[in-house]
Design a protein around this motif. Structure first.
Motif, PDB file in Angstrom:
ATOM      1  N   LEU A   1     -12.805  10.183 151.367  1.00 49.20           N
ATOM      2  CA  LEU A   1     -14.188  10.317 151.340  1.00 49.20           C
ATOM      3  C   LEU A   1     -14.966  10.183 150.238  1.00 49.20           C
ATOM      4  N   ARG A   2     -14.186   9.608 149.127  1.00 47.93           N
ATOM      5  CA  ARG A   2     -14.640   9.008 147.929  1.00 47.93           C
ATOM      6  C   ARG A   2     -15.892   8.170 147.920  1.00 47.93           C
ATOM      7  N   GLY A   3     -16.762   8.065 147.046  1.00 44.66           N
ATOM      8  CA  GLY A   3     -17.774   6.873 147.198  1.00 44.66           C
ATOM      9  C   GLY A   3     -18.769   7.230 148.152  1.00 44.66           C
ATOM     10  N   GLN A   4     -18.934   8.341 148.595  1.00 40.77           N
ATOM     11  CA  GLN A   4     -20.219   8.484 149.537  1.00 40.77           C
ATOM     12  C   GLN A   4     -21.180   9.386 149.027  1.00 40.77           C
TER      13      GLN A   4
ATOM     14  N   SER B   1     -18.249   7.761 134.822  1.00 41.80           N
ATOM     15  CA  SER B   1     -19.671   7.271 135.264  1.00 41.80           C
ATOM     16  C   SER B   1     -20.225   8.251 135.869  1.00 41.80           C
ATOM     17  N   LEU B   2     -19.651   9.170 136.691  1.00 43.27           N
ATOM     18  CA  LEU B   2     -20.586  10.279 137.263  1.00 43.27           C
ATOM     19  C   LEU B   2     -21.216  11.131 136.266  1.00 43.27           C
ATOM     20  N   TYR B   3     -20.308  11.713 135.391  1.00 48.66           N
ATOM     21  CA  TYR B   3     -20.728  12.432 134.500  1.00 48.66           C
ATOM     22  C   TYR B   3     -21.933  11.991 133.579  1.00 48.66           C
ATOM     23  N   LYS B   4     -21.687  10.679 133.170  1.00 48.28           N
ATOM     24  CA  LYS B   4     -22.829  10.034 132.390  1.00 48.28           C
ATOM     25  C   LYS B   4     -24.083   9.975 133.124  1.00 48.28           C
TER      26      LYS B   4
ATOM     27  N   ASP C   1     -12.879  17.645 129.814  1.00 50.61           N
ATOM     28  CA  ASP C   1     -12.205  16.605 129.353  1.00 50.61           C
ATOM     29  C   ASP C   1     -11.804  15.789 130.537  1.00 50.61           C
ATOM     30  N   VAL C   2     -11.483  14.410 130.426  1.00 50.82           N
ATOM     31  CA  VAL C   2     -11.182  13.707 131.604  1.00 50.82           C
ATOM     32  C   VAL C   2     -10.520  12.422 131.101  1.00 50.82           C
ATOM     33  N   ARG C   3      -9.478  11.948 131.869  1.00 53.16           N
ATOM     34  CA  ARG C   3      -8.578  10.727 131.518  1.00 53.16           C
ATOM     35  C   ARG C   3      -9.498   9.874 131.109  1.00 53.16           C
TER      36      ARG C   3
ATOM     37  N   ASN D   1     -11.727  21.387 137.178  1.00 44.35           N
ATOM     38  CA  ASN D   1     -11.014  20.588 137.863  1.00 44.35           C
ATOM     39  C   ASN D   1     -12.296  20.111 138.861  1.00 44.35           C
ATOM     40  N   PHE D   2     -12.068  19.068 139.526  1.00 42.56           N
ATOM     41  CA  PHE D   2     -12.940  18.423 140.368  1.00 42.56           C
ATOM     42  C   PHE D   2     -12.475  17.270 141.118  1.00 42.56           C
ATOM     43  N   ALA D   3     -12.653  17.277 142.437  1.00 48.64           N
ATOM     44  CA  ALA D   3     -12.060  16.069 143.236  1.00 48.64           C
ATOM     45  C   ALA D   3     -12.747  16.246 144.485  1.00 48.64           C
TER      46      ALA D   3
HETATM   47  C1  LIG Z   1     -14.634  11.506 140.438  1.00 48.06           C
HETATM   48  C2  LIG Z   1     -14.758  12.170 141.800  1.00 48.06           C
HETATM   49  C3  LIG Z   1     -15.060  13.487 142.145  1.00 48.06           C
HETATM   50  C4  LIG Z   1     -16.424  11.491 142.458  1.00 48.06           C
HETATM   51  O1  LIG Z   1     -16.475  11.779 143.504  1.00 48.06           O
HETATM   52  P1  LIG Z   1     -17.068  10.919 144.658  1.00 48.06           P
HETATM   53  O2  LIG Z   1     -17.515  11.631 145.788  1.00 48.06           O
HETATM   54  O3  LIG Z   1     -16.380   9.570 144.869  1.00 48.06           O
HETATM   55  O4  LIG Z   1     -18.295  10.279 143.831  1.00 48.06           O
HETATM   56  P2  LIG Z   1     -19.819   9.787 144.314  1.00 48.06           P
HETATM   57  O5  LIG Z   1     -19.658   8.987 145.695  1.00 48.06           O
HETATM   58  O6  LIG Z   1     -20.937  11.251 144.498  1.00 48.06           O
HETATM   59  O7  LIG Z   1     -20.389   9.064 143.200  1.00 48.06           O
HETATM   60  C5  LIG Z   1     -21.269   9.502 142.387  1.00 48.06           C
HETATM   61  C6  LIG Z   1     -21.189   8.552 141.149  1.00 48.06           C
HETATM   62  O8  LIG Z   1     -19.962   8.361 140.345  1.00 48.06           O
HETATM   63  C7  LIG Z   1     -19.805   7.077 139.833  1.00 48.06           C
HETATM   64  N1  LIG Z   1     -18.886   6.529 140.778  1.00 48.06           N
HETATM   65  C8  LIG Z   1     -18.095   7.124 141.663  1.00 48.06           C
HETATM   66  N2  LIG Z   1     -16.902   6.229 142.238  1.00 48.06           N
HETATM   67  C9  LIG Z   1     -17.020   5.273 141.241  1.00 48.06           C
HETATM   68  C10 LIG Z   1     -16.158   4.243 141.033  1.00 48.06           C
HETATM   69  N3  LIG Z   1     -15.276   4.089 141.799  1.00 48.06           N
HETATM   70  N4  LIG Z   1     -16.306   3.132 140.238  1.00 48.06           N
HETATM   71  C11 LIG Z   1     -17.553   3.594 139.353  1.00 48.06           C
HETATM   72  N5  LIG Z   1     -18.181   4.619 139.346  1.00 48.06           N
HETATM   73  C12 LIG Z   1     -18.137   5.527 140.506  1.00 48.06           C
HETATM   74  C13 LIG Z   1     -21.161   6.359 140.215  1.00 48.06           C
HETATM   75  O9  LIG Z   1     -21.850   6.596 139.206  1.00 48.06           O
HETATM   76  C14 LIG Z   1     -21.700   6.988 141.575  1.00 48.06           C
HETATM   77  O10 LIG Z   1     -22.984   6.715 141.502  1.00 48.06           O
HETATM   78  P3  LIG Z   1     -23.631   5.699 142.455  1.00 48.06           P
HETATM   79  O11 LIG Z   1     -23.022   5.807 143.866  1.00 48.06           O
HETATM   80  O12 LIG Z   1     -25.085   6.069 142.402  1.00 48.06           O
HETATM   81  O13 LIG Z   1     -23.343   4.598 141.661  1.00 48.06           O
HETATM   82  C15 LIG Z   1     -13.844  11.391 142.916  1.00 48.06           C
HETATM   83  O14 LIG Z   1     -13.740   9.960 142.451  1.00 48.06           O
HETATM   84  C16 LIG Z   1     -12.330  11.827 142.617  1.00 48.06           C
HETATM   85  O15 LIG Z   1     -12.156  12.980 143.383  1.00 48.06           O
HETATM   86  N6  LIG Z   1     -11.396  11.369 141.835  1.00 48.06           N
HETATM   87  C17 LIG Z   1      -9.997  11.988 141.786  1.00 48.06           C
HETATM   88  C18 LIG Z   1     -10.064  13.144 140.761  1.00 48.06           C
HETATM   89  C19 LIG Z   1     -10.711  13.140 139.742  1.00 48.06           C
HETATM   90  O16 LIG Z   1     -10.783  12.187 139.032  1.00 48.06           O
HETATM   91  N7  LIG Z   1     -11.584  14.072 139.316  1.00 48.06           N
HETATM   92  C20 LIG Z   1     -12.224  14.383 138.020  1.00 48.06           C
HETATM   93  C21 LIG Z   1     -11.447  15.130 137.023  1.00 48.06           C
HETATM   94  S1  LIG Z   1     -12.411  15.176 135.532  1.00 48.06           S
END
Ligand SMILES: CC(C)(COP(=O)(O)OP(=O)(O)OC[C@H]1O[C@@H](n2cnc3c(N)ncnc32)[C@H](O)[C@@H]1OP(=O)(O)O)[C@@H](O)C(=O)NCCC(=O)NCCS
Length: 137
Positions: free
Chosen positions: A67-70, A105-108, A95-97, A60-62
């Protein structure tokens, strides 16, 4: 600062995951704090993974919704993968939805590749899972 989580962090982790489509019970969180790898960015986010010999599964990961997107997600995942590499992990997987574009995108961006799919794997709402893996060492 990213650090290992303690049982006193369970409430923060519970509240962070509660705002996602994969919330966890507090008992499960406490179990992972004891047995798995749980790293937090205090007040910002959490990543939970299980290492079994040279394999790492991200469970899990959130990041807190507001604060997302920073870059916090990138920091947490990078920290976990650095730790895994130092601990001799050879493969990471998760696994991810299918619709979770941000996470996929982040994983890739860390080199994870899609290696399969599981039909109707998730509930509430039902959705296919995408399987991803990364070769580390
Ligand atoms: C997935 C999650 C943890 C990412 O955390 P975050 O702090 O928002 O991500 P970051 O700001 O570090 O972004 C890192 C990279 O992720 C990708 N990314 C993040 N948000 C994105 C969005 N809305 N659309 C597309 N790519 C995105 C981009 O590749 C980004 O890199 P870049 O900024 O250089 O383009 C967050 O969106 C979250 O908590 N989501 C809900 C829970 C979840 O889905 N967890 C994953 C379960 S498998």
């Amino acid at each position: 600062m990213i650090r290992k989580a303690y049982s006193s962090d369970a409430k923060f982790i519970f509240e962070t995951l509660a705002k996602t489509l994969t919330p966890w019970e507090e008992q499960g969180i406490l179990g992972s704090i004891e047995h798995d790898l749980v790293f937090i960015l205090e007040g910002e986010g959490v990543i939970i993974a299980r290492q079994t010999l040279d394999e790492l599964e991200i469970l899990n990961f959130a990041v807190k919704k507001e604060l997302r997107g920073q870059g916090y997600g990138k920091s947490l995942l990078g920290f976990l993968l650095d730790h895994a590499e130092k601990s001799g992990v050879k493969t990471a997987f998760l696994d991810v939805r299918q619709s979770n574009i941000a996470a996929v995108s982040l994983y890739k961006s860390f080199g994870f590749e899609i290696c399969g799919k599981r039909k109707n794997y998730y509930r509430n709402p039902p959705e296919d899972a995408v399987l991803m893996n990364l070769n580390i060492n």
